[in-house]
Design a protein around this motif. Sequence first.
Motif, mmCIF file in Angstrom:
data_model
loop_
_atom_site.group_PDB
_atom_site.id
_atom_site.type_symbol
_atom_site.label_atom_id
_atom_site.label_comp_id
_atom_site.label_asym_id
_atom_site.label_seq_id
_atom_site.Cartn_x
_atom_site.Cartn_y
_atom_site.Cartn_z
ATOM 1 N N ARG A 109 0.808 -1.211 0.000
ATOM 2 C CA ARG A 109 0.000 0.000 0.000
ATOM 3 C C ARG A 109 0.848 1.270 0.000
ATOM 4 N NH1 ARG A 109 -4.779 -1.442 4.441
ATOM 5 N NH2 ARG A 109 -5.643 -3.254 3.327
ATOM 6 N N ARG A 110 2.087 1.157 0.447
ATOM 7 C CA ARG A 110 2.943 2.336 0.555
ATOM 8 C C ARG A 110 3.957 2.437 -0.568
ATOM 9 N NH1 ARG A 110 6.121 2.417 5.757
ATOM 10 N NH2 ARG A 110 6.627 4.459 4.935
ATOM 11 N N ARG A 111 3.914 1.506 -1.520
ATOM 12 C CA ARG A 111 4.957 1.426 -2.537
ATOM 13 C C ARG A 111 5.158 2.743 -3.292
ATOM 14 N NH1 ARG A 111 7.371 -2.998 -4.631
ATOM 15 N NH2 ARG A 111 5.836 -4.377 -3.659
ATOM 16 N N LEU A 112 4.081 3.466 -3.557
ATOM 17 C CA LEU A 112 4.164 4.701 -4.334
ATOM 18 C C LEU A 112 4.060 5.949 -3.470
ATOM 19 C CD1 LEU A 112 1.935 3.692 -7.394
ATOM 20 C CD2 LEU A 112 4.426 3.580 -7.180
ATOM 21 N N ALA A 113 4.120 5.775 -2.151
ATOM 22 C CA ALA A 113 4.012 6.925 -1.251
ATOM 23 C C ALA A 113 5.246 7.822 -1.366
ATOM 24 C CB ALA A 113 3.841 6.443 0.193
ATOM 25 N N LYS A 114 5.069 9.082 -1.034
ATOM 26 C CA LYS A 114 6.163 10.047 -1.081
ATOM 27 C C LYS A 114 7.242 9.679 -0.059
ATOM 28 C CE LYS A 114 7.129 15.002 -0.742
ATOM 29 N NZ LYS A 114 6.551 16.354 -0.472
ATOM 30 N N GLY A 115 8.479 9.763 -0.480
ATOM 31 C CA GLY A 115 9.594 9.480 0.408
ATOM 32 C C GLY A 115 10.034 8.031 0.440
ATOM 33 N N VAL A 116 9.276 7.139 -0.189
ATOM 34 C CA VAL A 116 9.665 5.722 -0.239
ATOM 35 C C VAL A 116 10.873 5.585 -1.160
ATOM 36 C CG1 VAL A 116 8.943 3.437 -1.024
ATOM 37 C CG2 VAL A 116 7.353 4.880 0.235
ATOM 38 N N HIS A 121 9.684 1.644 -5.350
ATOM 39 C CA HIS A 121 8.712 2.113 -6.349
ATOM 40 C C HIS A 121 8.666 1.181 -7.555
ATOM 41 C CE1 HIS A 121 7.538 5.877 -4.570
ATOM 42 N NE2 HIS A 121 8.781 6.321 -4.489
ATOM 43 N N GLY A 122 9.857 0.821 -8.047
ATOM 44 C CA GLY A 122 9.929 0.091 -9.301
ATOM 45 C C GLY A 122 9.561 -1.370 -9.223
ATOM 46 N N GLY A 123 9.840 -2.000 -8.106
ATOM 47 C CA GLY A 123 9.586 -3.435 -7.984
ATOM 48 C C GLY A 123 10.577 -4.234 -8.813
#
Length: 225
Positions: A109-116, A121-123
């Motif tokens: 759920r947080r994969r695309l959150a800001k600061g991650v 993000h890419g997987g």
Amino acid sequence: MPKKGSHGFWKSNGLSAVYLALFLGAFGAQSLAGWLSYNEDQRSHSEPTLAYSSYWASAHFWQSVGENWESEFLQMGTYVLFTVFFFQKGSSESKDPDKEEEVDKEPDRRRLAKGVPWPVHGGGWIYGVYKHSLTLAFLILFLLSFALHAGAGVRKFNAEAGSHGQSPLTLAQYLVSAEFWFESMQNWQSEFLAVFSMVTLSIFLRQKGSPESKPLAAAHSETGK
């Protein structure tokens, strides 16, 4: 006016800065003490001494450095890896065996959150490597230090063997010698003892203000931070 939660460099990086300064100071002190010890031994055998600048490139210095770095990175790498699978009831250094921890969860759920971090993000395979990057980094540092210990150690061994009229060893022969493994194991055992002490002492003892300790009022059976 600084943003809320922002800090100066020292407050944000004090722990790493102090340890870097301690490392550099101890590293310099080791080179100086090693140089004095090496030259004292050389003079006692009527052998040529080294200038301090030349000692920095010597096998005597880098063998001891590699030997110690090797054990430190082994300690931290095994600690990071083993805490994934093994538990110690009551220790601040262990996950709680009776509940799922945040570090065990996938960040779906947080994969695309800001600061991650961007690998999350890419997987894909980059994310797969990133999931184990801390252990992999310590493994690489251990192997590099192991190679430094072995390479400088065989040079040092052969220099001493030559001064005593003995035959030199190849790197392969040195790697299976009692000398090499004595040098390694005397450091490995101390590192494993240090981790064992930290894991077990944190069950019963406390240090107010340290994130490595449980709260003062925490029960001895309470596990984790």
